[in-house]
Design a protein around this motif. Sequence first.
Motif, short mmCIF file in Angstrom:
data_model
loop_
_atom_site.label_atom_id
_atom_site.label_comp_id
_atom_site.label_asym_id
_atom_site.label_seq_id
_atom_site.Cartn_x
_atom_site.Cartn_y
_atom_site.Cartn_z
N VAL A 75 9.43 -10.36 4.23
CA VAL A 75 9.20 -8.91 4.37
C VAL A 75 10.34 -8.13 3.70
O VAL A 75 10.10 -7.13 2.99
CB VAL A 75 9.07 -8.53 5.86
N SER A 76 11.58 -8.57 3.89
CA SER A 76 12.73 -7.86 3.30
C SER A 76 12.67 -7.91 1.78
O SER A 76 12.94 -6.90 1.09
CB SER A 76 14.04 -8.48 3.79
N GLN A 77 12.33 -9.06 1.21
CA GLN A 77 12.23 -9.18 -0.24
C GLN A 77 11.12 -8.29 -0.80
O GLN A 77 11.27 -7.65 -1.85
CB GLN A 77 11.99 -10.63 -0.63
N ALA A 78 10.00 -8.23 -0.07
CA ALA A 78 8.89 -7.38 -0.51
C ALA A 78 9.29 -5.90 -0.47
O ALA A 78 8.93 -5.11 -1.36
CB ALA A 78 7.66 -7.64 0.35
N LEU A 79 10.02 -5.53 0.58
CA LEU A 79 10.49 -4.15 0.67
C LEU A 79 11.39 -3.79 -0.50
O LEU A 79 11.25 -2.73 -1.13
CB LEU A 79 11.25 -3.94 1.99
N LYS A 80 12.32 -4.69 -0.82
CA LYS A 80 13.25 -4.42 -1.91
C LYS A 80 12.53 -4.30 -3.25
O LYS A 80 12.81 -3.38 -4.03
CB LYS A 80 14.30 -5.53 -1.96
N ALA A 81 11.60 -5.20 -3.48
CA ALA A 81 10.87 -5.16 -4.74
C ALA A 81 10.02 -3.90 -4.86
O ALA A 81 9.97 -3.26 -5.92
CB ALA A 81 9.99 -6.41 -4.86
N ARG A 82 9.35 -3.53 -3.75
CA ARG A 82 8.51 -2.33 -3.78
C ARG A 82 9.36 -1.07 -3.96
O ARG A 82 8.95 -0.14 -4.67
CB ARG A 82 7.70 -2.23 -2.49
N GLN A 83 10.54 -1.04 -3.35
CA GLN A 83 11.41 0.12 -3.49
C GLN A 83 11.85 0.30 -4.94
O GLN A 83 11.90 1.42 -5.45
CB GLN A 83 12.62 -0.04 -2.57
N GLU A 84 12.17 -0.81 -5.60
CA GLU A 84 12.58 -0.72 -7.00
C GLU A 84 11.46 -0.17 -7.86
O GLU A 84 11.69 0.65 -8.76
CB GLU A 84 13.02 -2.10 -7.50
N VAL A 85 10.24 -0.60 -7.58
CA VAL A 85 9.09 -0.11 -8.35
C VAL A 85 8.88 1.38 -8.13
O VAL A 85 8.69 2.14 -9.08
CB VAL A 85 7.82 -0.91 -7.98
N LEU A 86 8.90 1.79 -6.87
CA LEU A 86 8.67 3.21 -6.56
C LEU A 86 9.79 4.10 -7.09
O LEU A 86 9.53 5.22 -7.55
CB LEU A 86 8.53 3.39 -5.04
N GLU A 113 0.81 -1.22 0.00
CA GLU A 113 0.00 0.00 0.00
C GLU A 113 0.84 1.28 0.00
O GLU A 113 0.30 2.37 -0.20
CB GLU A 113 -0.92 0.00 1.23
N ALA A 114 2.16 1.17 0.22
CA ALA A 114 3.01 2.36 0.24
C ALA A 114 2.99 3.04 -1.12
O ALA A 114 3.37 2.44 -2.14
CB ALA A 114 4.44 1.98 0.62
N ALA A 115 2.55 4.31 -1.14
CA ALA A 115 2.37 5.00 -2.41
C ALA A 115 3.63 5.69 -2.92
O ALA A 115 3.74 5.98 -4.10
CB ALA A 115 1.24 6.03 -2.29
N ASP A 116 4.56 5.97 -2.02
CA ASP A 116 5.79 6.63 -2.45
C ASP A 116 6.93 6.20 -1.54
O ASP A 116 6.73 5.43 -0.58
CB ASP A 116 5.63 8.15 -2.43
N LEU A 117 8.12 6.69 -1.82
CA LEU A 117 9.30 6.26 -1.08
C LEU A 117 9.26 6.72 0.37
O LEU A 117 9.77 6.02 1.26
CB LEU A 117 10.56 6.79 -1.77
N ASP A 118 8.69 7.88 0.64
CA ASP A 118 8.58 8.34 2.02
C ASP A 118 7.70 7.42 2.84
O ASP A 118 8.02 7.07 3.98
CB ASP A 118 8.03 9.77 2.05
N ALA A 119 6.56 7.03 2.26
CA ALA A 119 5.66 6.10 2.96
C ALA A 119 6.33 4.75 3.16
O ALA A 119 6.16 4.10 4.19
CB ALA A 119 4.35 5.95 2.18
N LEU A 120 7.12 4.31 2.16
CA LEU A 120 7.80 3.03 2.28
C LEU A 120 8.84 3.06 3.40
O LEU A 120 9.01 2.05 4.10
CB LEU A 120 8.45 2.67 0.94
N ARG A 121 9.50 4.19 3.58
CA ARG A 121 10.46 4.29 4.67
C ARG A 121 9.77 4.15 6.03
O ARG A 121 10.31 3.53 6.95
CB ARG A 121 11.21 5.62 4.57
#
Length: 377
Positions: A84-95, A34-42
């Motif tokens: 969780v770590s893999q999902a974070l990495k994948a989502r960061q690449e997309v954003l 659901e994180a819409a941008d890099l700030d939300a992902l952090r």
Amino acid sequence: MSAPNKSYDPVEVEALKPEEIERRRDEALAAIAEAADLDALREVKVAHTGDRSPLALANREIGALPPHAKADAGKRVGQARGAVSQALKARQEVLESERDERVLVEEAVDVTLPYDRVPRGARHPLTTLSERIEDVFVAMGYEVAEGPEVEAEWFNFDALNIWADHPARTMQDTFFVEGDKPAGTGPEESGVVLRTHTSPVQIRSLLDREPPVYVICPGRVYRSDELDATHTPVFNQVELLAVDEGLTMADLKGTLDHMVQSLFGEDITTRLRPNYFPFTEPSAEMDMVCYVCRGESVGNPDRPCRTCGSEGWIELGGCGMVNPRVLTACGVDPEKYSGFAFGFGIERMLMFRHNVEDMRDIVEGDVRFTLPFGMEI
């Protein structure tokens, strides 16, 4: 957290229950998605992988388990944290990819646009001319001296032999600065003025240095004049002072000739006409031969000269030998030393050199006026 013991059952620890670990993992994965941008992902990363996150706290409980129970509990927690770590990495690449694409669109620059849409600037001709004059005298061994534009009356008038009843000390000619004074007194009694010439710098130079003194004093000065084609209340002056043993009017004349020849041409000569200034004695007005007609327009109606009005000479400024009273006021022995000084307005010289007809063009800051002068180094 308790010490290891053989009877400890990890299933009975709430944070290590399989269903609890799966629930925490699913919550983290949902928040990441659901994180819409890099700030939300952090923020999500801190909440679900930080030291105080649920899975991190569950991992700490493993240390209290008996040896035979650690492997199974560690495997469950490790798999959840890895997911969780893999999902974070994948989502960061997309954003990051989305951000880069957005920046390319929002901050695009059309490099095919004309590069010269904004006109080039130029240094003001007063600046370049002032520096050129300074260079002439620095090459002769003079020092460039500066002083404050808000000056005490003693430096501006008294030390220059301009006494209290002189017309130049009235409010019609001088800007007085209001200061702390008794009620009912005028600003002219404050004792502080905007300098009316750069001569106070000469006084300060004599007080700060031991003779011989050779200084040139350029700077901005103020007089109570209306702004019109030939006058402005703020203008630029340059003055020269030389104090040494044995200086005469011949030295002054030679210095003036060298100055005008350096600025206007080698065949330009000067002449001195008797005049009166309180701070010099004898005093003179300095004229130079017209640099346009070279004097050939005098008495020649077939060749009129607009620059000098067919008079053959152009008045440039005042000069003379330093009045002994000025030397005495500065602590210089007039029996041992003599000196000469002269001064002129830089605006006037600029008007002469470049046929500028209206002084307002010089001070209004219109780039259409300054641009044709270009850049001088």
